[in-house]
Design an enzyme around this catalytic site. Sequence first.
Site, PDB file in Angstrom:
ATOM      1  N   HIS A  39      45.271  42.946  95.620  1.00  0.00           N
ATOM      2  CA  HIS A  39      45.293  41.520  95.012  1.00  0.00           C
ATOM      3  C   HIS A  39      46.699  41.259  94.351  1.00  0.00           C
ATOM      4  O   HIS A  39      47.364  42.034  93.557  1.00  0.00           O
ATOM      5  CB  HIS A  39      44.116  40.949  94.117  1.00  0.00           C
ATOM      6  CG  HIS A  39      44.110  41.884  93.034  1.00  0.00           C
ATOM      7  ND1 HIS A  39      44.696  41.777  91.652  1.00  0.00           N
ATOM      8  CD2 HIS A  39      43.333  42.974  92.793  1.00  0.00           C
ATOM      9  CE1 HIS A  39      44.341  42.741  91.074  1.00  0.00           C
ATOM     10  NE2 HIS A  39      43.738  43.739  91.626  1.00  0.00           N
ATOM     11  N   ASP A 208      44.024  48.002  93.177  1.00  0.00           N
ATOM     12  CA  ASP A 208      45.064  49.049  93.094  1.00  0.00           C
ATOM     13  C   ASP A 208      44.256  50.556  93.278  1.00  0.00           C
ATOM     14  O   ASP A 208      44.979  51.246  94.260  1.00  0.00           O
ATOM     15  CB  ASP A 208      45.737  49.068  91.910  1.00  0.00           C
ATOM     16  CG  ASP A 208      44.496  48.900  90.927  1.00  0.00           C
ATOM     17  OD1 ASP A 208      43.474  49.086  90.858  1.00  0.00           O
ATOM     18  OD2 ASP A 208      45.065  49.120  89.352  1.00  0.00           O
TER      19      ASP A 208
END
Length: 348
Positions: A39, A208
């Site tokens: 994101h 991540d």
Amino acid sequence: MAGAAAAGLRSLLCALLAFGALTPAAGRTLAFVNLVYRHGDRSPIVAYPTDPNTEKDWPQGFGQLTQILLFPLKNCSRYTKLVEETENTDEYKKTLMENKDFLDMLSKATGVPREQLSLEYAWSIYDTLFCEQLHHKTMPAWVTPSVMEHLRMLKEFHLQAIFGMYKQEEKSQLQGGLLVKQILQNIEQSLKVTPTLSPKLIMYSAHDTTIVALQMALNIYSQAPPYASCHMVELYKEDNGTFTVEMYYKNESSSAPYPLALPACSQSCPLDRFIEIVKGVIPDDWDKECGHTSNHFKIDLLLGLAGSFCLLVLIFLAVWQYCCNWSQHEGYQKVSSGIEGGKKMALM
Ligand SMILES: *[C@@H]1O[C@H](CO)[C@@H](O)[C@H](O)[C@H]1NC(C)=O
């Protein structure tokens, strides 16, 4: 180092073999794409105790992202055990010792009690500071560039500890390997279905740690992915009808995607070879490998027993009801049971 040299030699051989086997790339087509991306920019997830910024300083509140595809998957006993074992290695203990003073300072500065200040917690503090800094929020004086760099290094160390460092292949089977498995299934599915009907691109919006888990499983991890980093797995149909897999990683706005190659293959890796190389991290049965089988078995057994017990009670009640009714209305019952019996006979 010997391993790296051997891997290097293998990639060279692979590259030469692939080069020899493939016809010129002019007519090759991109057949299918998997994307896993992180994101973009977001607000922090939490504030640390002495944080001058609170949730109301963020127009949209904290977090604002779902926990789908959030790695590491925590509900896996074997994985929890592996992380505990990692924390008991000399390497891990040595790094914690070396960072003792820094963590003491961090505990005082943030108001997080020292015994609660795990590396995971330190990472969450770093994450909050990182978001705050990016949005020009009030920063306390102790947050210097060198403190931020120290926190970033601890985050990298923590990521290594939870996905790599010790028994990396087994950790990968329980984590990023699941995603590798899914990506390969997507590729296989795309080969089975009529090309015009099958999706050409499957995109996973993630975190991540999802990219870290994936890259650790593929053994190509370099460093924590910045916002909006994207790991691409492309399937090509070559002129001679064979399929190859190419991976790219877009993690810097100012540079073209980096080509990524499995350590034991060329960047354009024959599909069969790709599958062969990653086989070791693909879980067969995740629950079983997490060590959950016996629990599930016990739960199933308990549920089964409870079910049987309920059924017995119901049968008992039904029989009891039937008998009581029978004794109360004996006359009717005799006739009707005779008809019932007749019907049954006729049906048999
Ligand atoms: C981007 O990825 C490449 C290849 O893995 C790596 O060498 C580079 O350091 C990464 N850059 C950032 C900003 O993460």
